[in-house]
Every structure is written in structure tokens, then in C-alpha cells.
Scaffold this motif. Sequence first.
Motif: not given
Length: 345
Positions: A59-64
Motif C-alpha cells: 500500500p501507499l506509505r504516505a498518501g502524498l
Amino acid sequence: MAAAGRRVTIATIAEAAGVSVPTVSRVLNGRTDVSPETRDRIEHLLREHDYRPRNSRQPLRAGLIDLVFQDLDSPWAVELIRGVEEVTHAAGVGTVVSAIHRRTTSTRQWLQNLRARQSDGVILVISDGAGPISTELHRLNVPMVIIDPAGGVAADVPTIGATNWSGGRSATEHLISLGHTRIGLVEGPKNLLCSRARLDGYRAALEEAGLRVDRQLIEPGAFNHESGFQAGLRLLDRDQPPTAIFASSDQMALGLYEAARLRGIRIPDDLSVVGFDDLPEARWSSPPLTTVRQPLADMGGLAARTVLRLSRGEPIETPRVELATELVIRESTALLAEAGGKAAQ
């Protein structure tokens, strides 16, 4: 929704969307040969069904996602931001927009900020300094995509651009088809691949028509209003001025409009003008500007989809993508026979 316990597959999504399995696959792979309406419908269903590939990646780590420009002073940048934000918003990911202003200190500060927080990927839209940034992002294991690279980039760095050569050629061919033979060019910065490609397209169209490429009719520009204005004055003050000018950006074309106004030259009666970009202001100029549309929002959207795929560890189809340009004919060009004014004398 899929029945409880039933694994959602590509076929499930295809059936729900009323499309073929290959069409869903093209959307998943970031392909551009799917209509916007169909893409939106499929992406909505993928989110609704919480679709995960069989070999689901991390999954994405930071969502940025970081979107980095040289400067933020043009509508061109706004169009790219719009395309990126549409994709990241739909994916539930934030977009951090930065400008480094061609300063080494700004680049260092941005990299320091990036090290202090997490980023799932970076989209670079810069003409200088991509090398050092690329090296540091590689060290940090942060994927990146470059839009309109200035020069050659590493083979493993994806790039998104437009068909600048064919765009420059179609703009010039349009002017030739109207009977113009003295066709000026306001070129972009020489260090940019897109500028050189548009210049080469201009030259190719002239040579194919049996017309000489006259260096006296080519002026430098910087993709802004002021440089188009100054280049326009120089071209229009020639002893034998051009009857048509291809400005390799819309902003330079609109600067050229002002130069023509000051010299009492009417567009398109005395002078035909073609731009490049098809920014929103092009259709509202007076007269509405004939231009080459490059799909800036689509370029931004594709860059965002690509960097999101990379951040999830998913493969991309190709590292080099050029989206098609298109000539948009409006009211700033006219037949040479109709030009009875100063630039044609």
C-alpha cells in the motif's frame, strides 16, 4: 457489489462497466487509449469494489504525491496541476505542489523537506537540476516521473510528453496551406527538448514545401508574454517582415498580439499567428488564437497514474509516452490573398 467472499476480478469489473476485459486492463496499466468517460466509470468501479490485483503490491506509505515545478507563474502549470489533482483526488491521495525557482538553495530546501516526511512519489516539471534530484530520489527509494524532460534521462525514469515535432510541423503546414511563404518562428528555450522538436517540425514543413529556412525569421523566446512581445517587434520591424508567425507557446503568441497592435498590424488581415498549447486564454483572445493543442491535463493525469503505480510496486507498460497534439483552427490565421495590410507589403 460482488457477493460476500467472492473475489473481485477484472472480469467482474468489466461486466459491471459494460466493457471488455482488455479495456479494464488498459485502465489498470495506465494506457491512454480509453475514453475519459469509460476510464472514469471503470476507476469508480475499481474503487467501489475495492479491487486488488492478484499479486497485490504494497500500500501507499504516505498518501502524498509531490509535484515539483521550476516556477508557478503560467496557466500551463495550472493545467498540469488540474490533471494531476483529478487523478490523485480520485485515488484518495494528496498532492503537494512546490516550485524551486531555478535556485540551488530552493532545491536543497525541498529535498530536506522531502527527507523529513514521506512521499509516495514525485512528478518533476523542471528544466534544470533534474539530475541531482533524480540521484537523491533514487537513494531515498522514491519513484519519480518527469513531464517534458529538458534532455536525456536515465532509461529507468519514466517520462511523459507530447508530440512536439508533429505539432510544430502541423502549425507550419497550416500556414503554408494558406499561401504564406515568409513564415516566422518564435522558438522556446534552446535547452528544452520540446522547443527543439517544435523548431525541427517547423523546419521540416518548410523543407517539404520547397521553402528555404530563413534564420532571419527565427527569433528566440522564453515561453512567456514578454519574450513573445519582444520577438514580435523584432520580426515585424524587419525590412521584409513575415506574413505569418508560428509562436511555439500560446503565451508568446499573445505577446506577439501586443507587438502587432503597437505596429498597427491587424491579425489575421495583415498577419497570421499560430500558437502552441491551447491554454484556456487562447480561445478568449481577440481574435481567438489558432493553436496546437497539447493535452496538458491528460499529461498530468497520466504522470500521476504512472507514479502511483510505481509507488505500489506495479509495472508500467512503457517508460516513454508522448500524447498526441492537435491543430485547433480559430480566427488568427487567414489566406495570404486576403491579407492586404502592412505585413504583406
